[in-house]
Enzyme design. Structure first.
Site: not given
Ligand SMILES: Nc1nc2c(ncn2[C@@H]2O[C@H](COP(=O)(O)OP(=O)(O)OP(=O)(O)O)[C@@H](O)[C@H]2O)c(=O)[nH]1
Ligand SMILES: [Mg+2]
Length: 80
Positions: A16-17, A64, A13
């Site tokens: 990254k994605t 995760h 969270d």
């Molecule tokens: N406020 C804020 N929220 C963000 C930002 N980037 C991502 N998010 C939110 O954070 C949440 C998780 O983002 P992901 O890109 O799925 O995170 P991740 O690191 O890929 O998560 P995993 O792959 O499950 O480890 C989403 O609901 C996004 O909309 C940002 O720069 N600011």
């Molecule tokens: Mg991700």
């Protein structure tokens, strides 16, 4: 032709994605379960063509701890 590979790494969270999508327009969370849960489960792949024909590949890994095996598989691939 030059090729570059970028890998993501980091806690769940932490965006990254979302960063990969902002850079390439590609949503690497393509599985129905990934979309429903809002997390990455399997490795994702994206690409971008940079100026001067540089092919830029991205491996997006899950954060995760339950999916650490997939993360290690992706990291091992882009560090060789
Ligand atoms: N406020 C804020 N929220 C963000 C930002 N980037 C991502 N998010 C939110 O954070 C949440 C998780 O983002 P992901 O890109 O799925 O995170 P991740 O690191 O890929 O998560 P995993 O792959 O499950 O480890 C989403 O609901 C996004 O909309 C940002 O720069 N600011
Ligand atoms: Mg991700």
């Amino acid at each position: 032709m030059k090729h570059l590979i970028l890998g993501t790494a980091g806690h769940i969270d932490h965006g990254k994605t979302s960063l990969v999508k902002a850079l390439t327009g590609i949503d690497t969370d393509r599985l129905k379960e990934e979309k429903a849960r809002g997390i990455t489960i399997e490795l994702g792949f994206a690409h971008l063509e940079l100026p001067e024909g540089i092919q830029f590949g991205i491996v997006d890994v899950p954060g995760h701890e339950r999916f650490v095996r997939a993360m290690v598989a992706g990291v091992a691939a882009w560090t060789w």
